[in-house]
Scaffold this motif. Structure first.
Motif, PDB file in Angstrom:
ATOM      1  N   SER A   1     -13.914  18.231   4.051  1.00 65.69           N
ATOM      2  CA  SER A   1     -14.298  16.819   4.041  1.00 65.69           C
ATOM      3  C   SER A   1     -13.112  15.878   3.823  1.00 65.69           C
ATOM      4  O   SER A   1     -13.236  14.669   3.992  1.00 65.69           O
ATOM      5  CB  SER A   1     -15.340  16.583   2.943  1.00 65.69           C
ATOM      6  N   LEU A   2     -11.946  16.431   3.473  1.00 57.44           N
ATOM      7  CA  LEU A   2     -10.790  15.570   3.181  1.00 57.44           C
ATOM      8  C   LEU A   2     -10.212  14.957   4.454  1.00 57.44           C
ATOM      9  O   LEU A   2     -10.293  15.532   5.532  1.00 57.44           O
ATOM     10  CB  LEU A   2      -9.693  16.394   2.503  1.00 57.44           C
ATOM     11  N   GLU A   3      -9.591  13.784   4.274  1.00 54.60           N
ATOM     12  CA  GLU A   3      -8.913  13.157   5.408  1.00 54.60           C
ATOM     13  C   GLU A   3      -7.527  12.709   5.013  1.00 54.60           C
ATOM     14  O   GLU A   3      -7.276  12.384   3.856  1.00 54.60           O
ATOM     15  CB  GLU A   3      -9.734  11.958   5.915  1.00 54.60           C
ATOM     16  N   ILE A   4      -6.632  12.674   5.992  1.00 53.52           N
ATOM     17  CA  ILE A   4      -5.271  12.186   5.747  1.00 53.52           C
ATOM     18  C   ILE A   4      -5.349  10.727   5.312  1.00 53.52           C
ATOM     19  O   ILE A   4      -6.015   9.925   5.949  1.00 53.52           O
ATOM     20  CB  ILE A   4      -4.430  12.288   7.042  1.00 53.52           C
ATOM     21  N   PRO A   5      -4.694  10.371   4.213  1.00 51.70           N
ATOM     22  CA  PRO A   5      -4.789   9.005   3.700  1.00 51.70           C
ATOM     23  C   PRO A   5      -4.154   7.990   4.636  1.00 51.70           C
ATOM     24  O   PRO A   5      -3.367   8.335   5.514  1.00 51.70           O
ATOM     25  CB  PRO A   5      -4.012   9.080   2.378  1.00 51.70           C
ATOM     26  N   GLU A   6      -4.515   6.737   4.391  1.00 50.11           N
ATOM     27  CA  GLU A   6      -3.968   5.605   5.151  1.00 50.11           C
ATOM     28  C   GLU A   6      -2.435   5.666   5.116  1.00 50.11           C
ATOM     29  O   GLU A   6      -1.831   5.812   4.064  1.00 50.11           O
ATOM     30  CB  GLU A   6      -4.468   4.309   4.506  1.00 50.11           C
ATOM     31  N   GLY A   7      -1.804   5.564   6.275  1.00 48.51           N
ATOM     32  CA  GLY A   7      -0.348   5.584   6.307  1.00 48.51           C
ATOM     33  C   GLY A   7       0.243   6.970   6.177  1.00 48.51           C
ATOM     34  O   GLY A   7       1.454   7.136   6.111  1.00 48.51           O
ATOM     35  N   GLY A   8      -0.608   7.986   6.168  1.00 42.88           N
ATOM     36  CA  GLY A   8      -0.129   9.360   6.055  1.00 42.88           C
ATOM     37  C   GLY A   8       0.300   9.920   7.402  1.00 42.88           C
ATOM     38  O   GLY A   8       0.328   9.211   8.410  1.00 42.88           O
TER      39      GLY A   8
END
Length: 569
Positions: free
Chosen positions: A196-203
């Motif tokens: 369920s995790l996603e790469i953070p903003e600006g990642g």
RNA sequence: GCGCCUAUAGCUCAAUUGGAUAGAGCAACGGACUUCUAAUCCGUAGGUUGCAGGUUCGAUUCCUGCUAGGCGUACCA
């Protein structure tokens, strides 16, 4: 050629003075004398439009002025000049003598790999900083272009007598690498089943981080889950920097670029220099506080807006360590520093220069050149996006891999470097990948290398036939009577000034073009005139000297570009 | 909006920084291998240098204004 030009300059200057004193030229002082290379052989070897420039001042017809000047030239002064001729609207064309041709060949044969070099730079220390990509992903194509250009510029500067070095600034601190740590952490946990995790903003979205995370899992399992998220991010950040920087170094090595100095931004930050910079700026009242942040008065330096140097959270923006870094470069004693920046950094040019000015450093000490973008283009004309952040890009390694699959590893590097170098830095470069691969055999780099290989082949053939080249002093160069031979020698004689010019003007692309022209003279010559000829052995020896000279200049030029000069193809 | 870069042959680009008839390669067409490597060579064809002005003996180059494309314009680096 250069010393010759200086001598011709003096001759003409004396002639103009003589004409003035004789009252035949109504001007008060001798003007500057410009030279232009000639395009057509019938225009001689060197030309000057000086008479055209004097027309207005002297209120005389350019042709009359040219005649007057030439009448006062003392030809006996110089054995290497055949005649001065007036042509067109008033050009003075200078025809060089056979002696000059022979001298040129003797110079090349004697200098060998040093032909083209000079000591104009007088040992001045120059640093070129280039590539300097964030250690957050593989090197992309623009980095490859910067690598080729920077590497060649250092070669050129060293060739003309500077003491130049290659430097890479590793951005291993700041927000970008924090995002890297966070991104790796997410990929790591994803690899362990947290879907369920996603790469953070600006990642960083790129697949390479998924692969990297998987290698961590494969080697060390889920041990890092015991750490707090904060600890993990820091650990993965450092691990990621080490891994990605290692990858970049490997790519550069493969591309034949060897940096002399790697400077870490983290080390600069830890050195205390940023604090000194801030203190200095504060002392000079360049700073003010607003909206919780500390701002630098960029508007006082002519820019249209101020910029933040300390964020409201207390951290420096990129500019502070960067200013400190440039201060550090100055303290290391470089007479000149050249930054090659990527196309996304053009907003920094003015600001960086202003910071350098604010530090009290000489204005012309820092030179910044933007290496414009490279668009990878498909044969149907669509552009591929190369932004790292979007995780969709074409790496330098992938480019070389592609090329290598058709032409082999060594030529792949040669072709890529040549393509990057043949355009002026500030022009956008469309790199049609399919064209580069499918037409590799028609690529100009092969044309040049083939000319070199042909030279080598002649010597090998001669060796098999028992014809050994003789020392230049034992050869009758008088045998070189063909117009094509004169043209070739003219071109060879121009090499040192091309090298000097492209070094001083930072225009590396002149070398590929020069080599292409030289090869373009040699191939027709080779086809029309036989070098090895046992029925005319004297002429054979003379032509071998010419071939040897061509070979030397081609090899020297290719070496400057970091491109191989194969002996056979 | 402001700033930077770019515009030259059908395509990709040169033009030594203001000089003579704007040059190469690719693509097109026609030729050359008993001869040092045909990855080559020879020939033909291809242009109002984005547009409009200006500066001067002379402009692809410098200036102004347009037009088109790209990039930049962060409390990222």
């Amino acid at each position: 050629m250069d010393t010759l030009k200086a001598e011709v300059y003096e001759m003409l200057k004396r002639a103009i003075h003589a004409a003035i004193e004789a009252g035949e030229l109504p001007i008060s002082e001798a003007p500057d004398i410009p030279f232009s290379p000639t395009k057509a052989p019938e225009h001689g070897d060197i030309a000057t439009p000086v008479a055209l420039g004097l027309a207005k001042k002297a209120r005389m017809a350019p042709l009359t002025i040219a005649e007057t000047i030439v009448r006062h030239v003392n030809l006996d002064e110089h054995l290497r000049i055949d005649k001065f001729e007036i042509a067109g609207p008033g050009f003075i064309n200078i025809h060089l003598s056979n002696k000059w041709m022979y001298d040129t060949l003797r110079t090349i044969v004697a200098a060998k790999s040093l032909y083209g070099t000079c000591d104009k730079g007088a040992g001045k220390r120059v640093q070129i900083e280039f590539v300097s990509a964030n250690p957050t992903g593989p090197l992309n194509i623009v980095s490859g272009r910067a690598a080729a250009v920077g590497d060649t510029l250092v070669n050129l500067l060293n060739a003309v007598g500077y003491d130049a070095i290659r430097e890479y600034y590793v951005n291993d601190a700041g927000g970008q690498v924090e995002r890297l740590g966070e991104s790796i952490d997410v990929r790591y946990r994803q690899a362990l089943g947290e879907d369920s995790l996603e790469i953070p903003e600006g990642g960083y979205q790129g697949e390479y981080l998924q692969e990297f995370a998987q290698t961590i899992v494969a080697a060390e399992g889920d041990t890092y889950l015991q750490l707090s998220e904060e600890e993990r991010v820091v650990h993965f950040r450092d691990k990621g920097i080490a891994h990605l920087l290692g990858q970049q170094k490997a790519s550069l090595e493969r591309f034949g670029v060897d940096f002399d100095v790697w400077t870490s931004e983290k080390a600069i930050r830890d050195s205390g220099k940023p604090e000194e910079i801030i203190a200095l700026f504060r002392e000079k009242a360049y700073l003010y506080k607003a909206e919780g942040a500390t701002w630098f008065r960029m508007t006082g330096f002519g820019d249209d807006k101020d910029c933040v140097v300390i964020r409201s959270n207390g951290e420096y923006t990129y500019f502070v360590p960067d200013a400190a870094y440039h201060r550090d470069k100055f303290d290391r004693g470089f007479n000149k520093v050249i930054d090659l920046l990527g196309p996304d950094h053009q907003g920094h040019v003015t600001r960086l220069k202003n910071f350098v000015k604010a530090l009290g450093l000489p204005e012309d000490w820092l030179e910044i050149s933007i290496i414009q973008q490279v668009n990878l283009v498909d044969s149907d004309g669509t552009r591929l996006d190369m932004s790292k952040r979007r995780g969709q890009f074409f790496t330098l390694d992938a480019l070389i891999d592609e090329l290598a699959s058709t032409v082999g590893e060594q030529f792949a590097v040669d072709v890529a470097r040549y393509f990057f170098l043949m355009r002026a830095n500030n022009t956008h470069l469309d790199f049609n990948l399919e064209l580069a691969i499918t037409q590799a055999n028609e690529n100009p780099v092969f044309y040049i290398q083939y000319a070199h290989a042909r030279c080598c082949s002649i010597f090998q053939q001669g060796d098999e036939q028992g014809i050994q080249p003789k020392p230049v002093d034992a050869v009758s160069l008088r045998q070189l009577t063909e117009p094509m031979e004169h043209e070739l020698i003219r071109k060879l004689a121009g090499f040192p000034s091309i090298v000097l010019f492209s070094a001083e003007e930072r225009e590396a692309h002149r070398i590929p073009h020069y080599l292409l022209e030289l090869a373009g003279l040699f191939h027709p010559y080779y086809n029309q005139h036989r070098v090895l000829d046992t029925s005319n052995i004297e002429r054979t020896y003379a032509r071998l000297i010419l071939v040897q000279s061509v070979q030397t200049v081609l090899a020297n030029g290719l070496t400057l570009l970091g491109i191989s000069a194969p002996e056979s193809m």
